[in-house]
Write an enzyme that holds these catalytic residues in place. Structure first.
Site, PDB file in Angstrom:
ATOM      1  CE  LYS A  22      40.702  21.332 -45.223  1.00 17.84           C
ATOM      2  NZ  LYS A  22      41.661  21.877 -46.424  1.00 17.84           N
ATOM      3  CG  ASN A  23      38.574  23.425 -48.111  1.00 13.95           C
ATOM      4  OD1 ASN A  23      39.577  23.588 -47.519  1.00 13.95           O
ATOM      5  ND2 ASN A  23      38.396  22.435 -48.935  1.00 13.95           N
ATOM      6  NE  ARG A  97      48.036  23.091 -52.441  1.00 15.79           N
ATOM      7  CZ  ARG A  97      48.789  23.555 -53.428  1.00 15.79           C
ATOM      8  NH1 ARG A  97      49.984  23.824 -53.269  1.00 15.79           N
ATOM      9  NH2 ARG A  97      48.077  24.583 -54.257  1.00 15.79           N
ATOM     10  CB  CYS A 121      50.380  17.908 -51.713  1.00 14.85           C
ATOM     11  SG  CYS A 121      48.958  17.898 -52.333  1.00 14.85           S
ATOM     12  NE  ARG A 126      46.382  20.743 -54.791  1.00 13.35           N
ATOM     13  CZ  ARG A 126      46.023  20.839 -53.558  1.00 13.35           C
ATOM     14  NH1 ARG A 126      46.396  19.808 -52.868  1.00 13.35           N
ATOM     15  NH2 ARG A 126      45.237  21.763 -53.108  1.00 13.35           N
ATOM     16  N   PRO A 127      50.047  23.401 -59.004  1.00 10.55           N
ATOM     17  CG  PRO A 127      49.625  23.598 -61.288  1.00 10.55           C
ATOM     18  CD  PRO A 127      49.493  22.763 -60.178  1.00 10.55           C
ATOM     19  CB  VAL A 128      49.796  29.015 -57.507  1.00 13.38           C
ATOM     20  CG1 VAL A 128      49.435  27.928 -56.194  1.00 13.38           C
ATOM     21  CG2 VAL A 128      51.517  29.031 -57.402  1.00 13.38           C
ATOM     22  CG  ASP A 311      38.213  18.186 -51.344  1.00 10.84           C
ATOM     23  OD1 ASP A 311      37.932  19.222 -50.804  1.00 10.84           O
ATOM     24  OD2 ASP A 311      38.998  17.763 -51.992  1.00 10.84           O
ATOM     25  CB  ILE A 333      39.484  17.824 -59.426  1.00 10.96           C
ATOM     26  CG1 ILE A 333      38.073  17.793 -59.736  1.00 10.96           C
ATOM     27  CG2 ILE A 333      39.997  19.199 -59.053  1.00 10.96           C
ATOM     28  CD1 ILE A 333      37.684  19.025 -60.843  1.00 10.96           C
ATOM     29  NE  ARG A 403      46.500  20.124 -44.027  1.00  8.40           N
ATOM     30  CZ  ARG A 403      46.426  19.938 -45.281  1.00  8.40           C
ATOM     31  NH1 ARG A 403      46.785  18.807 -45.844  1.00  8.40           N
ATOM     32  NH2 ARG A 403      45.759  20.940 -45.932  1.00  8.40           N
TER      33      ARG A 403
HETATM   34  C1  EPZ Z   1      40.818  23.743 -53.236  1.00  5.85           C
HETATM   35  O1  EPZ Z   1      42.130  23.367 -53.329  1.00  5.85           O
HETATM   36  C2  EPZ Z   1      40.542  22.940 -51.803  1.00  5.85           C
HETATM   37  N1  EPZ Z   1      41.576  23.384 -50.882  1.00  5.85           N
HETATM   38  C3  EPZ Z   1      40.911  21.599 -52.161  1.00  5.85           C
HETATM   39  O2  EPZ Z   1      40.651  20.846 -50.723  1.00  5.85           O
HETATM   40  C4  EPZ Z   1      39.963  21.040 -52.888  1.00  5.85           C
HETATM   41  O3  EPZ Z   1      40.204  19.424 -53.444  1.00  5.85           O
HETATM   42  C5  EPZ Z   1      40.128  21.693 -54.271  1.00  5.85           C
HETATM   43  O4  EPZ Z   1      39.732  23.199 -54.194  1.00  5.85           O
HETATM   44  C6  EPZ Z   1      39.265  21.324 -55.611  1.00  5.85           C
HETATM   45  O5  EPZ Z   1      37.942  21.553 -55.177  1.00  5.85           O
HETATM   46  C7  EPZ Z   1      41.094  24.598 -50.267  1.00  5.85           C
HETATM   47  O6  EPZ Z   1      40.064  25.248 -50.422  1.00  5.85           O
HETATM   48  C8  EPZ Z   1      41.869  25.243 -49.200  1.00  5.85           C
HETATM   49  P1  EPZ Z   1      42.100  24.270 -57.216  1.00  5.85           P
HETATM   50  P2  EPZ Z   1      42.826  24.463 -54.918  1.00  5.85           P
HETATM   51  O7  EPZ Z   1      42.890  25.336 -57.701  1.00  5.85           O
HETATM   52  O8  EPZ Z   1      42.252  25.739 -54.749  1.00  5.85           O
HETATM   53  C9  EPZ Z   1      44.679  23.105 -61.078  1.00  5.85           C
HETATM   54  C10 EPZ Z   1      40.945  19.453 -48.942  1.00  5.85           C
HETATM   55  O9  EPZ Z   1      41.089  18.225 -49.070  1.00  5.85           O
HETATM   56  N2  EPZ Z   1      45.411  24.326 -61.011  1.00  5.85           N
HETATM   57  O10 EPZ Z   1      40.623  24.218 -57.304  1.00  5.85           O
HETATM   58  O11 EPZ Z   1      44.232  24.306 -54.344  1.00  5.85           O
HETATM   59  C11 EPZ Z   1      44.956  22.018 -60.100  1.00  5.85           C
HETATM   60  O12 EPZ Z   1      46.474  21.379 -60.348  1.00  5.85           O
HETATM   61  C12 EPZ Z   1      41.539  20.150 -50.069  1.00  5.85           C
HETATM   62  O13 EPZ Z   1      40.116  19.936 -48.402  1.00  5.85           O
HETATM   63  C13 EPZ Z   1      46.300  24.616 -61.793  1.00  5.85           C
HETATM   64  O14 EPZ Z   1      46.849  23.976 -62.833  1.00  5.85           O
HETATM   65  O15 EPZ Z   1      42.579  23.660 -56.172  1.00  5.85           O
HETATM   66  C14 EPZ Z   1      44.059  21.031 -60.120  1.00  5.85           C
HETATM   67  O16 EPZ Z   1      44.203  20.011 -61.004  1.00  5.85           O
HETATM   68  C15 EPZ Z   1      42.290  19.196 -51.161  1.00  5.85           C
HETATM   69  N3  EPZ Z   1      46.971  25.911 -61.895  1.00  5.85           N
HETATM   70  C16 EPZ Z   1      42.896  21.906 -60.588  1.00  5.85           C
HETATM   71  O17 EPZ Z   1      43.164  23.252 -61.147  1.00  5.85           O
HETATM   72  C17 EPZ Z   1      46.695  26.871 -60.861  1.00  5.85           C
HETATM   73  O18 EPZ Z   1      47.044  27.900 -60.739  1.00  5.85           O
HETATM   74  C18 EPZ Z   1      41.755  22.334 -59.539  1.00  5.85           C
HETATM   75  O19 EPZ Z   1      42.548  23.006 -58.324  1.00  5.85           O
HETATM   76  C19 EPZ Z   1      45.356  26.553 -60.023  1.00  5.85           C
HETATM   77  C20 EPZ Z   1      45.008  25.027 -60.129  1.00  5.85           C
END
Ligand code: EPZ
Length: 423
Positions: A22-23, A97, A121, A126-128, A311, A333, A403
């Protein structure tokens, strides 16, 4: 809302084909926006998030054709020849997302993007901000208003920049990687995520003509090119689905052959399983999983790849519920990823979760109960618990599971599980 009704106690034994990741599929589908020409994707999982991404892309003008539906997985053909809209609405983003992955490609190709801010969620805020700060460094003008991100690139396009992520972000790395492929000059991404799915995306982009160095490492160097062409790609196997079903076998004392997957994708999970008393043998076409000894308690600490994947934290916690001893789970994480612990306790588990830590004292057995999925992986963890529990478990809100797990009940029923979907 669909639910699973599970009657536990049956060993899960047999063969399960592992679907495409998926990812990996989601960012690669988003990256198809960058191509001038047709992109053909094989081994795409038939799951709700992929359907949502197909809908999102077709709403924007991508022509999406399903070439072939096997028993599992499908082949997609994507053509952006009539691409029109650059706006991604809230209703789709609130469901998925990963819609944020459209931002980088739109900006790089069309110099404009409007994407609804993803909400939080159940696993955390989940900030960006890391995505947006990096795009700003590449020359994008970012405005946040009425819940939307409106991003505009300079007339001459984005420019390369030296980006360091404060903490590793998977989709942040993927967004900047895609944006950099058509930017003017060189982009360096430091503290990049190096999950296998990021590497699969990078390989796909290289096959489209991108100039990327450092694939698989935490520093990516991308030199912008004029344009990217269509290509064909086979999506890599889903390492989290692999780990999830490995735990199904371990938990129920069965023996499973997981086909079309590779040990290298989930070494940290295999190390955990081995330490817990589970044998994992690699064959040319997959993995053989078999419980060798009574399950022992093992500590779990989630980290970015190649660390233990967040995950897999929920499914692994389920295995620890009936292990001998006490295990400590540290979730590094996400800030709220223990919702499944409360539901597992309703099945007789003994878990104390506080902040980023959960302490699991192994109990003799779990008992069936009505429980509720709060996110994709929590739902999977509760299904696993139901397979092992005495009596009947009803897992509600399994749209979360749909999903990211292709035909979960079919795959499990084919290996002896007593599991039914009820609407
Ligand atoms: C990806 O999410 C995956 N989703 C998630 O899988 C996975 O759990 C996650 O990476 C961690 O491995 C997809 O690939 C579609 P991150 P992502 O940005 O990219 C913080 C599943 O179950 N952060 O790596 O959204 C964030 O809050 C899903 O398949 C900021 O603070 O995760 C988190 O604490 C769930 N600011 C950490 O970083 C930002 O701008 C890692 O998040 C971005 C992230």
């Amino acid at each position: 809302m669909d639910k699973f009704v599970i009657r536990g106690g049956h060993p899960i034994s047999g063969v399960i084909p592992i679907s495409g990741s998926k990812n990996a599929a989601l960012p690669i589908m988003a990256a198809s926006i960058l191509a001038e020409g047709v992109v053909t994707l094989e081994n795409v999982p038939c799951i709700a998030d992929v359907t949502d991404m197909e809908f999102l892309l077709s709403e924007m003008g991508t022509q999406v054709t399903t070439l072939g539906n096997g028993k599992y997985g499908k082949t997609l053909k994507l053509s952006t020849c009539n691409f029109k809209s650059k706006v991604v609405s809230y209703d789709i983003v609130s469901r998925m997302r990963a819609s944020i992955l459209i931002l980088g490609p739109l900006l790089a190709k069309y110099r404009f993007a409007q994407v609804s801010l993803p909400g939080g969620c159940s696993i955390g805020a989940r900030p960006v901000g890391f995505h947006l700060n990096a795009l700003s460094k590449m020359g994008a003008r970012i405005k946040l208003q009425k819940g939307y991100i409106t991003a505009t690139a300079p007339v001459r396009g984005l420019k390369g920049a030296d980006i360091t992520f404060p903490t590793t972000t998977v989709t942040g790395t993927e967004n900047i990687l895609m944006a950099a492929t058509l930017a003017k000059g060189e982009t360096i991404i430091r503290n990049a995520a190096c999950e296998p799915e990021v590497s699969d995306l990078a390989e796909f982009l290289v096959n489209m003509g991108a100039d990327i160095e450092g694939i698989g490492t935490k520093t990516l160097r991308i030199r912008g090119v004029e344009h990217l062409t269509g290509t064909a790609h086979y999506v890599l196997p889903d390492r989290i689905e692999t780990g999830t079903y490995a735990i199904a076998a371990a938990l129920t004392g069965g023996e499973l052959k997981l086909k079309s997957t590779k040990l290298i994708l989930l070494k940290s999970v295999v190390e955990f399983l081995n330490a817990a008393g589970v044998g994992v043998t690699e064959e040319h076409d997959g993995l053989i999983i078999k419980k060798l000894d009574p399950i022992k308690s093992v500590d779990i600490i989630t980290n970015p790849y190649p660390g233990f994947p967040t995950d897999m934290q929920a499914p692994a916690m389920t295995l620890m519920c009936t292990a001998s001893g006490t295990s400590v789970v540290t979730e590094n994480i996400f800030d709220n990823r223990f919702m499944h612990a409360l539901e597992l306790n309703r099945m007789g588990a003994d878990i104390y979760a506080h902040g980023p830590t959960a302490v699991i004292k192994g109990v003799e057995k779990l008992s069936g109960a009505p429980v509720m999925a709060s996110d994709l992986r929590a739902g999977a963890a509760l299904v696993l618990a139901g397979l092992a529990a005495e009596g009947e478990t009803v897992v509600d809100r399994i749209y979360h599971v749909d999903r990211g797990y292709e035909q979960m009940e079919e795959k499990l029923r084919g290996c002896g599980a007593d599991i039914q979907r009820e609407s």
